[in-house]
Design a protein around this motif. Structure first.
Motif, PDB file in Angstrom:
ATOM      1  N   CYS A 118      -0.313 -11.371   7.973  1.00 51.05           N
ATOM      2  CA  CYS A 118      -0.675 -10.392   9.014  1.00 51.05           C
ATOM      3  C   CYS A 118      -1.098  -9.094   8.332  1.00 51.05           C
ATOM      4  O   CYS A 118      -0.525  -8.031   8.557  1.00 51.05           O
ATOM      5  CB  CYS A 118       0.464 -10.136   9.986  1.00 51.05           C
ATOM      6  N   CYS A 119      -2.118  -9.178   7.490  1.00 44.04           N
ATOM      7  CA  CYS A 119      -2.464  -8.084   6.584  1.00 44.04           C
ATOM      8  C   CYS A 119      -3.110  -6.892   7.266  1.00 44.04           C
ATOM      9  O   CYS A 119      -3.157  -5.800   6.685  1.00 44.04           O
ATOM     10  CB  CYS A 119      -3.384  -8.592   5.480  1.00 44.04           C
ATOM     11  N   GLY A 120      -3.632  -7.052   8.493  1.00 39.19           N
ATOM     12  CA  GLY A 120      -4.299  -5.940   9.149  1.00 39.19           C
ATOM     13  C   GLY A 120      -5.493  -5.457   8.340  1.00 39.19           C
ATOM     14  O   GLY A 120      -6.130  -6.235   7.626  1.00 39.19           O
ATOM     15  N   VAL A 121      -5.774  -4.166   8.408  1.00 36.72           N
ATOM     16  CA  VAL A 121      -6.955  -3.641   7.709  1.00 36.72           C
ATOM     17  C   VAL A 121      -6.686  -3.410   6.228  1.00 36.72           C
ATOM     18  O   VAL A 121      -7.582  -3.001   5.496  1.00 36.72           O
ATOM     19  CB  VAL A 121      -7.452  -2.331   8.360  1.00 36.72           C
ATOM     20  N   GLY A 122      -5.445  -3.645   5.783  1.00 38.59           N
ATOM     21  CA  GLY A 122      -5.209  -3.671   4.349  1.00 38.59           C
ATOM     22  C   GLY A 122      -4.476  -2.497   3.741  1.00 38.59           C
ATOM     23  O   GLY A 122      -4.527  -2.325   2.522  1.00 38.59           O
ATOM     24  N   GLY A 123      -3.773  -1.705   4.534  1.00 35.01           N
ATOM     25  CA  GLY A 123      -3.034  -0.592   3.962  1.00 35.01           C
ATOM     26  C   GLY A 123      -2.019  -1.043   2.922  1.00 35.01           C
ATOM     27  O   GLY A 123      -1.942  -0.482   1.818  1.00 35.01           O
ATOM     28  N   ASP A 124      -1.242  -2.074   3.241  1.00 36.87           N
ATOM     29  CA  ASP A 124      -0.269  -2.598   2.284  1.00 36.87           C
ATOM     30  C   ASP A 124      -0.956  -3.365   1.165  1.00 36.87           C
ATOM     31  O   ASP A 124      -0.516  -3.328   0.008  1.00 36.87           O
ATOM     32  CB  ASP A 124       0.742  -3.480   3.001  1.00 36.87           C
ATOM     33  N   VAL A 125      -2.021  -4.057   1.485  1.00 34.59           N
ATOM     34  CA  VAL A 125      -2.780  -4.788   0.464  1.00 34.59           C
ATOM     35  C   VAL A 125      -3.251  -3.835  -0.625  1.00 34.59           C
ATOM     36  O   VAL A 125      -3.086  -4.090  -1.826  1.00 34.59           O
ATOM     37  CB  VAL A 125      -3.980  -5.518   1.102  1.00 34.59           C
ATOM     38  N   ILE A 126      -3.832  -2.716  -0.217  1.00 30.52           N
ATOM     39  CA  ILE A 126      -4.345  -1.745  -1.184  1.00 30.52           C
ATOM     40  C   ILE A 126      -3.220  -1.218  -2.069  1.00 30.52           C
ATOM     41  O   ILE A 126      -3.360  -1.126  -3.298  1.00 30.52           O
ATOM     42  CB  ILE A 126      -5.048  -0.594  -0.439  1.00 30.52           C
ATOM     43  N   ALA A 127      -2.092  -0.883  -1.462  1.00 29.65           N
ATOM     44  CA  ALA A 127      -0.967  -0.353  -2.238  1.00 29.65           C
ATOM     45  C   ALA A 127      -0.451  -1.383  -3.237  1.00 29.65           C
ATOM     46  O   ALA A 127      -0.129  -1.042  -4.386  1.00 29.65           O
ATOM     47  CB  ALA A 127       0.145   0.086  -1.294  1.00 29.65           C
ATOM     48  N   MET A 128      -0.377  -2.651  -2.827  1.00 29.26           N
ATOM     49  CA  MET A 128       0.128  -3.674  -3.746  1.00 29.26           C
ATOM     50  C   MET A 128      -0.867  -3.960  -4.864  1.00 29.26           C
ATOM     51  O   MET A 128      -0.473  -4.187  -6.009  1.00 29.26           O
ATOM     52  CB  MET A 128       0.480  -4.944  -2.956  1.00 29.26           C
ATOM     53  N   LEU A 129      -2.153  -3.939  -4.550  1.00 25.59           N
ATOM     54  CA  LEU A 129      -3.155  -4.101  -5.602  1.00 25.59           C
ATOM     55  C   LEU A 129      -3.064  -2.963  -6.615  1.00 25.59           C
ATOM     56  O   LEU A 129      -3.129  -3.176  -7.826  1.00 25.59           O
ATOM     57  CB  LEU A 129      -4.551  -4.154  -4.985  1.00 25.59           C
ATOM     58  N   ARG A 130      -2.882  -1.751  -6.123  1.00 19.60           N
ATOM     59  CA  ARG A 130      -2.767  -0.605  -7.026  1.00 19.60           C
ATOM     60  C   ARG A 130      -1.478  -0.640  -7.839  1.00 19.60           C
ATOM     61  O   ARG A 130      -1.400  -0.027  -8.905  1.00 19.60           O
ATOM     62  CB  ARG A 130      -2.857   0.685  -6.217  1.00 19.60           C
ATOM     63  N   ALA A 131      -0.476  -1.356  -7.338  1.00 22.24           N
ATOM     64  CA  ALA A 131       0.774  -1.502  -8.080  1.00 22.24           C
ATOM     65  C   ALA A 131       0.679  -2.595  -9.133  1.00 22.24           C
ATOM     66  O   ALA A 131       1.666  -2.883  -9.815  1.00 22.24           O
ATOM     67  CB  ALA A 131       1.921  -1.794  -7.116  1.00 22.24           C
ATOM     68  N   GLY A 132      -0.487  -3.217  -9.244  1.00 26.08           N
ATOM     69  CA  GLY A 132      -0.698  -4.229 -10.273  1.00 26.08           C
ATOM     70  C   GLY A 132      -0.452  -5.650  -9.832  1.00 26.08           C
ATOM     71  O   GLY A 132      -0.471  -6.570 -10.658  1.00 26.08           O
ATOM     72  N   LEU A 133      -0.239  -5.870  -8.548  1.00 27.39           N
ATOM     73  CA  LEU A 133       0.032  -7.207  -8.034  1.00 27.39           C
ATOM     74  C   LEU A 133      -1.261  -7.896  -7.615  1.00 27.39           C
ATOM     75  O   LEU A 133      -2.208  -7.247  -7.169  1.00 27.39           O
ATOM     76  CB  LEU A 133       0.973  -7.133  -6.827  1.00 27.39           C
ATOM     77  N   ALA A 134      -1.284  -9.203  -7.750  1.00 26.93           N
ATOM     78  CA  ALA A 134      -2.339 -10.012  -7.131  1.00 26.93           C
ATOM     79  C   ALA A 134      -1.908 -10.292  -5.702  1.00 26.93           C
ATOM     80  O   ALA A 134      -0.736 -10.550  -5.441  1.00 26.93           O
ATOM     81  CB  ALA A 134      -2.532 -11.309  -7.896  1.00 26.93           C
ATOM     82  N   VAL A 135      -2.844 -10.233  -4.763  1.00 29.83           N
ATOM     83  CA  VAL A 135      -2.484 -10.326  -3.349  1.00 29.83           C
ATOM     84  C   VAL A 135      -3.331 -11.384  -2.655  1.00 29.83           C
ATOM     85  O   VAL A 135      -4.548 -11.452  -2.837  1.00 29.83           O
ATOM     86  CB  VAL A 135      -2.680  -8.970  -2.632  1.00 29.83           C
ATOM     87  N   THR A 136      -2.648 -12.213  -1.870  1.00 29.98           N
ATOM     88  CA  THR A 136      -3.318 -13.105  -0.931  1.00 29.98           C
ATOM     89  C   THR A 136      -3.127 -12.514   0.450  1.00 29.98           C
ATOM     90  O   THR A 136      -2.003 -12.437   0.953  1.00 29.98           O
ATOM     91  CB  THR A 136      -2.725 -14.522  -0.975  1.00 29.98           C
TER      92      THR A 136
END
Length: 400
Positions: free
Chosen positions: A104-122
């Motif tokens: 339930c990623c929505g427009v990606g607010g959490d996705v962006i933060a996790m990518l910037r934290a160095g994580l790979a995200v699905t």
């Protein structure tokens, strides 16, 4: 709608958005009329709509990101504030997962933060437009290399086999806010099961979640930003070393100060002392007022009111301190006379345990003068009470 997003991603769409960055929405009609002379009407409408959304998004994402990102009205409304998403992403990263699924990623607010934290995200969402938006946002912020977007029902993806799982169930429908957790999309019970399968896993929930609804194996964290409680998170750790089962935590942003409960009994009730401490909302939601009272050497002014009082001024990030000047039974005439006598023209009204409307009180007492004060409308030992106070500042230790 996906076609409108595609239009905005073209060179023409990008030029339109760049030209509208400082646009005042009051002038939408004039701007639309002028731009339609040289651009397709649907593209102009999409650009104007996106510009308005970006302007609203600045409060959550900051200007640098907001004016590069793409939003939908619902997605912006439901998105996580960047400061909160960053805190959660950093905590995820501390668990050492390599990849996290944002269900339930929505427009990606959490996705962006996790990518910037160095994580790979699905990133998973069942809405095609939402999936296109999160992909566009990652690309716009140069983060797309570690992102996979899946357009699917999250219940068909689940959490098995992933290093980490984050679930943010939708708590709104076209009819408004949903209060029954099993009517969330997906239901809260499914979200908790999916997160529990991760190592680690987390579920974003409303701050008002009952403590008894938190699974015994999980830790619940309430997060405030600038004094406003933004959300709660239920955390799981499949490895068992970074989450305290049954613990309650309050985290305050932007400082990052965090307080973990120790299961203390309720503080004793005592008369109002020289200082009154107003605990942060996250502390109150997490039921950690007792921990703060112990830290301050204080007690409660009433068994049902989350104000702490003490005779000594101590520094704490978890509560705001006020020096009490007057403790009075509730009465508008008495308050009005006192404010007039002290020439108080700037009156801050706080309430807890009182039915009085602050704005109505302010109108009725009509404060005038050069001085300021804070009045707390509350109860002490069950009696309606007014506490007149001023913010107290803990002086730094003297240099030697």
């Amino acid at each position: 709608m996906p076609e409108e997003l595609e239009g905005l991603l073209t060179a023409e769409g990008q030029a339109l958005l760049a030209g509208l960055r400082g646009h005042d929405p009051v002038n939408d009609l004039a701007a639309a009329t002028a731009l339609r002379r040289t651009h397709d009407a649907r593209l102009v409408a999409a650009a104007l709509s996106q510009t308005r959304l970006r302007q609203r998004a600045v409060a959550k994402f900051g200007a640098a990101d907001a004016h590069r990102m793409y939003f939908t009205p619902h997605g912006l409304e439901q998105s996580t504030r960047a400061s909160v998403a960053t805190h959660r992403a950093q905590r995820f990263a501390a668990f050492w997962p390599e990849a996290v699924a944002d269900l339930c990623c929505g427009v990606g607010g959490d996705v962006i933060a996790m990518l910037r934290a160095g994580l790979a995200v699905t990133a998973v969402d069942r809405d095609p437009l939402t999936c296109a938006v999160v992909a566009a946002n990652a690309a716009a912020l140069d983060l797309a290399d570690r992102l996979e977007v899946r357009c699917a029902d999250v219940r068909d993806v689940g959490g098995g086999g992933l290093d980490g799982v984050f679930v943010d169930p939708a708590r709104r429908t076209a009819r408004g806010r949903v209060f029954d957790p099993e009517s969330y999309s997906p239901p809260l019970s499914w979200a908790l099961d999916a997160a529990a399968s991760g190592a680690p896993g987390a579920v974003k929930v409303a701050p008002g979640i009952p403590h008894e609804a938190v699974p015994p194996a999980a830790e619940a964290e309430w997060i405030s930003d600038g004094g406003d409680v933004k959300e709660a998170v239920v955390w799981f750790d499949g490895r068992g070393d970074r989450v305290r089962s049954g613990a309650r935590r309050a985290t305050l942003l932007p400082s990052g100060a965090t307080l973990v409960g120790r299961g203390l009994p309720d503080p004793a009730v005592r008369p109002v002392g020289r200082y009154l401490y107003e605990p942060d909302g996250a502390v109150i939601r997490a039921h950690l007022v007792a921990e703060v009272a112990e830290e301050l050497g204080g007690g409660l002014i009433d068994p049902t009111i989350a104000y702490v009082t003490a005779d000594e001024l101590r520094a704490t990030p978890f509560a705001t301190a006020y020096e009490v000047t007057d403790v009075l039974p509730f009465g508008l005439k008495r308050l009005k006379a006192l404010l007039r006598e002290r020439e108080v023209g700037i009156l801050t009204v706080k309430k807890r345990g009182s039915a009085v409307d602050p704005e109505d009180l302010r109108r009725r007492v009509r404060p005038r003068g050069p001085h300021s004060a804070t009045v707390f409308l509350t109860r002490t030992s069950g009696a309606p009470t007014m506490l007149l106070a001023a913010p107290a500042r803990v002086e730094p230790p003297a240099q030697t």
